[in-house]
Design an enzyme around this catalytic site. Structure first.
Site, PDB file in Angstrom:
ATOM      1  CD  GLU A 174     -12.559  -1.396   2.050  1.00 21.19           C
ATOM      2  OE1 GLU A 174     -11.513  -0.755   1.825  1.00 21.19           O
ATOM      3  OE2 GLU A 174     -12.571  -2.525   2.549  1.00 21.19           O
ATOM      4  CD  GLU A 225      -8.654  -3.840  -0.201  1.00 15.86           C
ATOM      5  OE1 GLU A 225      -7.613  -3.951   0.461  1.00 15.86           O
ATOM      6  OE2 GLU A 225      -9.089  -2.755  -0.601  1.00 15.86           O
TER       7      GLU A 225
END
Ligand code: P53
Length: 473
Positions: free
Chosen positions: A371, A173
């Site tokens: 995810e 991320e």
């Protein structure tokens, strides 16, 4: 979904391994973050202090219990398992010349066990767990030296596991640090600890630049070590919609998307998008970006786009504004059309399909949903069962949207690994109570409990989804 589709689950080392000092492990930034709660931020202490609660020190005790967990993953039918390699198990301080053999051995054993159960490891190199020493001594990624430390770590594990791991990701991320004036993502992503009056925004862009260069050099090094490696980026994908058809709303949403996703442009194109140097000029940012850096970025583009998807956001513009200087989170507004989780995360399965189309059109690369999931308060019944129909419903809607993106829109998708397939410590709040798992872990926010594992209703549901290649939702 096709037969070779990689169904699995995802976690990160610091959120579930625990054993924070076992086998010579060093202190990571996750080890100095205390427990927070829903709405109560975690504290970052100056080193590990007596009397504070550090949930990542025990996680869900995966370090000691993984053989039992791997069997449960196999029972669900996992084809892959995404985790990270804790940098501090391999280089406890981050700046050593030689790696720590005990740490390397731990991942050898884990990967061997996974492979013996027909599950391939999918590995993130840096998932919010930079060695704390590199933060204190070098200022984290504000320092160009971090590129070399990261590269040494990456090359060490690429070489060691070259026949055990095919799919890798560099920085988890990487775009999660765009939130204005929020100290946690800056620490978790980049190891930055800034003072109030520091130029936060320039520091973020500079650190991200060094990370992007480090990532590109790692991609090149990885391909030399094993040409079959697939090395991806990892983007937190939360699309930002305009509130209305008002042109200023649309322009503001466009700028918001540029500010959140330029990281992906650099990873995938190997160059900066045109608007960004202009923005640096307008802001007077004095960036350290060399010609050698730009050449490295071009030579180290990623093989695929790994991304998380939990939620979408909305923004709006102002009449007469020409700057569109979008700031996160203050320029977010509520979406009147979607529901929210107990933590305020907006639930939007169509946003997943939209995101996959948007990324396909922009980056032209295979994608990997590494995810996706629903953090919720679970209630364990007296007989040990957990009836998590809310979680099943979240997954059903999102998997359906994923399948539409693939089968109706032609997105090239490698796999799907739901987040926190076994309960673990939340990254944002440090809670155990924000649970994501198909597998329940009997531990509370203070680390009390038996740590025994049990199956939630979603366990059998996901097993049937995998067994039917995503048909039986
Ligand atoms: P938690 C914010 C927004 C979207 C994803 O998050 C985020 C975050 C940061 O918390 O993080 C990713 O545990 C991250 C995982 C994290 C997971 O999403 O805050 O890659 O480490 O646990 C879920 O509920």
């Amino acid at each position: 979904m096709p037969k070779d589709f990689l169904w699995g689950g995802a976690v990160a080392a610091h959120q579930l391994e625990g054993a924070w000092q076992a086998g010579g492990k060093g202190v990571s930034i996750a080890d100095v973050m205390t427990a927070g709660r829903n709405g109560v931020p975690r504290k970052v202490t100056d080193g590990v202090k007596d009397g504070e609660i550090y949930p990542n020190h025990w996680g869900d005790d995966f370090y000691h219990r993984y053989p039992e967990d791997v069997k449960l993953f196999e029972e669900m039918g996992f084809k892959c398992f995404r985790t990270s390699i804790a940098w501090t198990r391999i280089f406890p301080n981050g700046d050593e010349d030689e790696p720590n053999e005990a740490g390397l051995k731990f991942y050898d054993d884990l990967f061997d066990d996974l492979l013996a159960h027909g599950i391939q490891p999918v590995i993130t190199l840096s998932h919010f767990e930079i060695p704390y020493h590199l933060v204190k001594e070098y200022g984290g990624f504000s320092n160009r030296k971090m590129i070399d430390f990261f590269l040494r770590f990456a090359k060490t594990v690429f070489k060691r596991y070259k026949d055990k791991v095919k799919y890798w990701m560099t920085f988890n991320e990487i775009n999660n640090q765009t939130a204005w004036d929020d100290p946690h993502p800056l620490l978790q992503n980049s190891g930055l600890q800034l003072d109030k009056d520091d130029n936060w925004e320039q520091a973020m862009y500079q650190a991200a630049h060094y990370e992007l260069v480090a990532s590109a050099l790692a991609v090149q090094a990885g391909h030399e070590i094993n040409p079959d490696f697939q090395i991806g980026c990892m983007i937190a994908m939360c699309p930002i919609y305009p509130l209305t058809a008002k042109p200023e709303d649309v322009m503001m949403a466009e700028r918001a998307m540029q500010k959140r996703y330029w990281f992906g442009d650099v990873h995938c194109w190997g160059e900066y998008p045109k608007w960004l140097p202009k923005y640096f000029d307008q802001k007077g940012f004095d960036m350290d970006i060399t010609a050698a850096d730009l050449a490295a970025l071009k030579a180290g583009t990623v093989d695929y786009v790994g991304f998380s998807y939990y939620m979408s956001f909305v923004t709006k513009g102002q009449t007469g504004d020409t700057k569109y200087d979008f700031k996160e989170p203050e320029d977010f507004v509520e979406n009147p059309y979607v529901e929210k989780s107990d933590w305020g995360w907006q639930i939007d399965p169509v946003g997943l399909r939209y995101s996959m189309n948007w990324m396909q059109d922009r980056w032209h690369l295979p994608q990997f949903i590494v995810e996706n999931g629903f953090g919720a308060y679970d209630e364990k019944q007296a007989d040990g069962s957990v009836h998590d129909d809310y979680r099943i419903s979240y997954f059903r809607d999102h998997i359906k949207a994923m399948e539409e993106a693939v089968n109706l829109d032609g997105v090239d998708l490698i796999g799907y690994t739901p987040w926190g397939c076994i309960d673990l410590v939340s990254a944002s709040t440090g809670e155990m109570a924000k649970r994501y798992g198909f597998i329940y872990v009997d531990a509370d926010d203070n680390g009390e409990g038996s740590f025994d594992r049990s199956k939630k209703d979603s366990f059998d549901w996901y097993k049937q989804v995998i067994a039917s290649d995503g048909e039986d939702l």
